[in-house]
Design an enzyme around this catalytic site. Structure first.
Site, PDB file in Angstrom:
ATOM      1  N   GLU A 135       0.823  -1.219   0.000  1.00 44.39           N
ATOM      2  CA  GLU A 135       0.000   0.000   0.000  1.00 44.39           C
ATOM      3  C   GLU A 135       0.860   1.273   0.000  1.00 44.39           C
ATOM      4  OE1 GLU A 135      -3.106  -0.184  -0.634  1.00 44.39           O
ATOM      5  OE2 GLU A 135      -3.131  -2.379  -0.458  1.00 44.39           O
TER       6      GLU A 135
ATOM      7  N   ASP B 297      -1.394  -1.942  -9.281  1.00 45.51           N
ATOM      8  CA  ASP B 297      -2.075  -3.233  -9.162  1.00 45.51           C
ATOM      9  C   ASP B 297      -2.348  -3.851 -10.523  1.00 45.51           C
ATOM     10  OD1 ASP B 297      -2.101  -2.671  -6.484  1.00 45.51           O
ATOM     11  OD2 ASP B 297      -4.205  -2.063  -6.430  1.00 45.51           O
TER      12      ASP B 297
END
Length: 673
Positions: free
Chosen positions: A125, A219
């Site tokens: 993250e 991602d």
């Protein structure tokens, strides 16, 4: 003719530990497999890839042909592998000894299974704290990637962020690549030709002769799993078109991070603040501050000064999730406690199985909530608690704990009392309510107290508006998940009402008012019982083998109606695998309302758990049971998620003692009677 610009293109593949098999299969079918097969056709297109350790093990076990394809791409020099913590922990949230262990474990895995030891690392993250530098450097990591936003927050300008910088901590150095937010929002959502034209414009606008880098790492699930992306990326050929356009460009050339890093020089020293990507900084805030923050952002955008000044309009930090969600904080502090217990064991007693369970419990997904379900998804929390319960049982076999002890595990100012007998464990919150906040069966490897209090969230205003008046997506290409507003389920106003108390087990009320207890002093030794009292009710909790007993005795002046609320985390939730059994019949499943007037016993049977709970009462009581839901957001829209079976047992105040017993049984073998 401008100098070429290096495209450093990377993708990050991750699935949460404990995710559903059908979700993993769908992710492979719509994303991982087609992505690899497209890239395989272009050996001259270089890219970087990070696959989290648990997902890599799964893909190698289930789809060996595709992983063999990836290994071949690594061998021919097309792919640069990136490391990280093995189970995708937020490194800043775990002890330094576990950071080193997690990184080394994953680097060893990549070298053994895919043939390359990484020089670079993906930060989960993109959570940055300078405290992670020593562990990364000590594990041989030379560079990591964070958002350009991190650099803007340190005072850099976007024009400076076309290479890598150097930082240091405690005598260790680490280089940092800034991921371009502009590329994150364009790839793969804007038409391929527009993306490549944008890349070429970066080179054309250069004023120095140094070869610049266009840095992308995001991602992989955006390439097939996010809404509309499979059709866009593969069926309409976005990925093929993008690669072909890059390869045909006289200005843009794809390179590995390692090659660019080895051939270039640092742009200078930098010190980044504690932060994550810009969306995360809003998600970490509680509802009211998050709404204030969102309003300020909207005002700044409307006034036209947001883009140039967004680094100075900052939200919270990732660790705020522990103070925002007590359930996340409880998991985290239980994990830290068990990590310390494991580290304190003599080395000869530590096992790989213990280490693996600790690392599983550190997987990040269940600890936070933003655009995706995270903490709100019971199966993700269940995976964390399963690992914790298994690890605790292994540690107890080496270094037994007392049958009863008290500590403030979660640092909230209220102590918890642990009752455990090696078969089951009950943890009581010694606040005024004295309810059970964790209830573990070691044989079933499950915490029945794992539920989530309903609270207000900052995105609820969108639900109240039902999507009306919200800014829609008007660009070319397709919208990202951040720009969508949708409803997966019908949401009623009652579904958004916050709870006025934590969703524990044996939350007691007398005539509708919550009962406030004080605690009896501990006896100590092998004592496995807790006694609490109020002016009108005395409550005792004890364990015998695989049974929990909760007894109530009322004072002479007590009168009226008493009830206790039991919130049970049943793994099957409102699916087909969970059911009540009453007098030999199945009246309904856990997802339905059940009311019984004269009940003395009922069984909760759960296929996912592969076990049962037998609930018995020493006198007839009224039972009301219903599913308890919370509302959260995901990439598919707003949704209701069943968190627990909420049982309410009610009876008139009477003389004598009322005893409620819960017996835990496994289908895989008998538990102690």
């Amino acid at each position: 003719m401008p100098r070429p610009i290096s495209l450093l293109f990377g993708v990050h593949a991750h699935q949460p530990v404990g995710n559903f098999p059908e979700v993993l299969a769908d992710a492979h079918l719509r994303c991982y497999k087609p992505f690899l097969h497209v890239l395989y056709r272009y050996p001259e297109f270089f890219f970087a890839m990070h696959i989290s350790g648990w997902l890599l093990d799964y893909l190698i076990g289930r789809y060996p042909e595709d992983m063999a394809l990836l290994r071949e791409m690594v061998a021919r020099g097309q792919v640069e592998l990136f490391g990280a913590g093995d189970t995708e922990p937020v490194l800043a949230a775990i002890p330094n000894r576990d950071r080193i262990g997690q990184i080394q474990t994953f680097s060893d895995k990549l070298e053994t299974k895919l043939g390359q030891r990484p020089q670079g690392a993906w930060l989960t993250e993109r959570v940055w704290e300078a405290t992670v530098i020593p562990a990364l450097a000590d594990c041989g990591v030379r560079y990591v990637i964070v958002d350009d936003y991190h650099f803007l927050c340190s005072g850099k300008t976007s024009e400076e962020l076309d290479g890598y910088f150097t930082t240091e901590e405690d005598g260790r150095e680490l280089d940092l690549f800034p991921i371009s937010e502009a590329l994150r929002y364009r790839i793969p959502f804007s038409p391929a030709a527009e993306v490549v034209a944008y890349l070429e414009s970066l080179a054309l606008n250069r004023t120095t002769g140094v070869e610049a880098a266009a840095i992308y790492f995001d991602d992989i699930e955006k390439f097939g799993i996010w809404p509309e992306t499979y059709h866009w990326v593969y069926e309409k050929g976005w990925l093929d078109s993008f690669i072909q356009s890059v390869l045909a460009s006289p200005i843009v050339r794809s390179r590995h991070y390692g090659d660019y890093h080895g051939a270039g020089k640092t742009l200078g020293v930098v010190y980044l603040p504690t932060t994550s990507y810009i969306e995360m900084n809003g998600w970490t805030l509680p509802a009211q501050p998050a709404n204030i923050y969102a309003n300020l952002v909207q005002q700044a955008k409307a006034a036209g000064w947001y883009e140039d000044n967004k680094a100075f309009l900052r939200g919270g930090i990732w660790k705020n999730f522990f103070s925002r969600y007590p359930e996340s904080n409880w998991m985290h502090k239980r994990m830290l406690s068990l990590s310390a217990r494991l580290a304190s064991l003599p080395e000869r007693q530590r096992s790989v199985a213990m280490r693996d369970k600790l690392y599983e419990s550190q997987a990040n997904d269940a600890y936070w909530h933003g655009l995706f379900g995270g903490l709100y998804l019971p199966h993700l929390r269940r995976a964390v608690f399963r690992a914790l319960v298994e690890l605790e049982a292994m540690l107890d076999s080496c270094a037994p704990r007392p049958a009863c002890f008290v500590e403030d595990t979660d640092l909230d100012g209220a102590e918890e009392m642990y009752l455990q007998n090696g078969v089951i464990q009950a943890v009581l919150k010694l606040d005024n309510g004295s309810s059970i906040c964790e209830l573990d069966s070691y044989a079933l490897k499950h915490n029945f107290g794992d539920t989530l209090r309903r609270r207000s969230e900052h995105y609820y205003y969108k639900i109240h508006q039902n999507g009306h008046g919200l800014h829609g997506y008007n660009g070319t290409g397709i919208a990202s998940a951040h720009e969508r507003v949708g409803f997966k389920h019908k949401i009623d106003v009652m579904d958004l009402e916050p709870d006025d108390h934590a969703r524990g087990l044996f939350v007691d009320r007398l005539n509708g008012g919550l009962v406030s207890y004080e605690q009896e002093p501990l006896v100590g030794g092998a004592y496995c019982r807790a006694d609490m009292f109020s002016p009108h009710v005395r409550k005792s909790i004890k364990l015998t083998d695989n049974r929990l007993h909760v007894a109530y005795r009322f004072g002479d002046e007590a009168d009226g109606v008493f009830n206790t609320e039991i919130n049970l985390a049943m793994p099957s939730c409102d699916g087909w695998g969970g059911r009540y059994i009453y007098r030999g019949e199945v009246p309904c499943g856990f997802g339905q309302l059940l009311e019984l007037s004269e009940m003395t016993g009922i069984t909760l049977d759960d296929d996912e758990l592969a076990g049962t709970i037998e609930l018995s009462v020493s006198c007839p009581v009224a039972l009301s049971s219903q599913p308890y839901y919370s509302v959260s957001q995901s990439e598919e829209g707003f949704e209701k998620i069943m968190q627990a079976v909420a049982l309410k047992l009610e009876w008139p105040v009477m003389a004598g003692e009322v005893v409620i017993s819960m017996t835990f049984s496994s289908r895989h073998g008998a538990l102690p009677a």
